[in-house]
Design a protein around this motif. Structure first.
Motif, PDB file in Angstrom:
ATOM      1  N   UNK A  54     -45.115  14.357 -17.919  1.00  0.00           N
ATOM      2  CA  UNK A  54     -44.405  13.503 -16.971  1.00  0.00           C
ATOM      3  C   UNK A  54     -42.913  13.824 -16.927  1.00  0.00           C
ATOM      4  N   UNK A  55     -42.248  13.310 -15.907  1.00  0.00           N
ATOM      5  CA  UNK A  55     -40.830  13.589 -15.710  1.00  0.00           C
ATOM      6  C   UNK A  55     -39.971  13.169 -16.883  1.00  0.00           C
ATOM      7  N   UNK A  56     -38.986  13.980 -17.190  1.00  0.00           N
ATOM      8  CA  UNK A  56     -38.030  13.776 -18.279  1.00  0.00           C
ATOM      9  C   UNK A  56     -38.662  13.960 -19.662  1.00  0.00           C
ATOM     10  N   UNK A  57     -39.956  14.353 -19.721  1.00  0.00           N
ATOM     11  CA  UNK A  57     -40.593  14.605 -21.009  1.00  0.00           C
ATOM     12  C   UNK A  57     -40.712  16.097 -21.305  1.00  0.00           C
ATOM     13  N   UNK A  58     -40.354  16.922 -20.348  1.00  0.00           N
ATOM     14  CA  UNK A  58     -40.334  18.369 -20.524  1.00  0.00           C
ATOM     15  C   UNK A  58     -38.905  18.779 -20.868  1.00  0.00           C
ATOM     16  N   UNK A  59     -38.682  19.530 -21.950  1.00  0.00           N
ATOM     17  CA  UNK A  59     -37.314  19.946 -22.293  1.00  0.00           C
ATOM     18  C   UNK A  59     -36.608  20.671 -21.152  1.00  0.00           C
TER      19      UNK A  59
END
Length: 249
Positions: A54-59
């Motif tokens: 999900x958004x903002x959970x990928x570096x």
């Protein structure tokens, strides 16, 4: 002694016309990166086969973030405001984002004992016609969405629900608005008295669930929250179907 021309100037010493021209230039700049690709020098990330993140959970998402430098209200309305954000893009360039600030809303998929969905018919000035939707309404300041769902269902349709369960939350137009709609399912309904807002004029339909879902899949219902509500109902009914078959054996 000031001249008539001086009287037309604003507090900053610039004429209203000059201010208007600046606003037009700023608005044009806000869309430069959507239309003028002459200076575009970056590409999208390469497609990756992976599990859902999900958004903002990928570096890597940190490299996509825009920094908000300033924000000011450009217009205040009865239901929502429009703010202008001046941001810095990931590559360091400035840009303008006009954002609709909305307090949020709820929508209710109300299911009767005989498997019918409660729909409201209401004239929508923005579209210039009557639409068919699931009941919905705006959150009051500080109001709990669950309480709002019960209130709006009663006000718009006259139904009280003994059971209300949360289904999902949707961002209606993430490209320019922060509105979130919390969608609930209401069951075990009993009919009381409706009490719509003074400027709301509503007719209520009770439609079979299969007909409701078919209308959405055929594109005859286009209201976003109503489409989502129908698809969730369809998905839930399909997931429950195997269990129902097993129980009957």
């Amino acid at each position: 002694m000031s001249s008539p021309k001086d009287a037309d100037r604003d507090d900053e010493g610039a004429s209203p016309l000059a201010g208007a021209l600046r606003s037009v230039r700023d608005s044009a700049l806000a869309f430069t990166y959507d239309g003028d690709r002459s200076s575009q020098d970056h590409v999208s990330g390469k497609p990756q086969r992976r599990d859902l993140v999900l958004g903002d959970e990928d570096p890597r998402d940190a490299a996509l973030t825009e920094r908000v430098d300033t924000e000011q209200v450009e217009w205040r309305g009865k239901i929502f405001d429009v703010d202008r954000l001046r941001v810095t893009l990931p590559d360091g360039r400035p840009a303008i984002r006009d954002v609709v600030r909305h307090p949020g809303a709820v929508a209710i998929v109300a299911l009767t004992e005989d498997g019918r969905i409660c729909l409201v018919r209401q004239y929508r000035a923005a579209l210039g016609r009557v639409t068919v939707e699931i009941p919905a309404g705006k959150l009051s300041p500080g109001e709990d969405p669950l309480d709002c769902a019960s209130r709006e269902l009663l006000e718009e349709t006259g139904f009280r629900a003994r059971n209300i369960a949360f289904l999902t939350t949707i961002a209606t137009s993430a490209g320019f608005a922060d509105e979130l709609i919390h969608i609930y399912m209401a069951t075990d309904l009993s009919l009381d008295h409706s009490s719509p807002d003074a400027d709301e004029f509503i007719n209520v339909d009770l439609v079979s669930l299969p007909e409701f879902v078919d209308a959405v899949l055929d594109g005859r219902i286009e209201d976003a929250k109503t489409v989502i509500g129908a698809l969730i109902c369809d998905a839930v009914s399909r997931r429950l179907a195997p269990d129902a078959e097993t129980a009957s054996e």
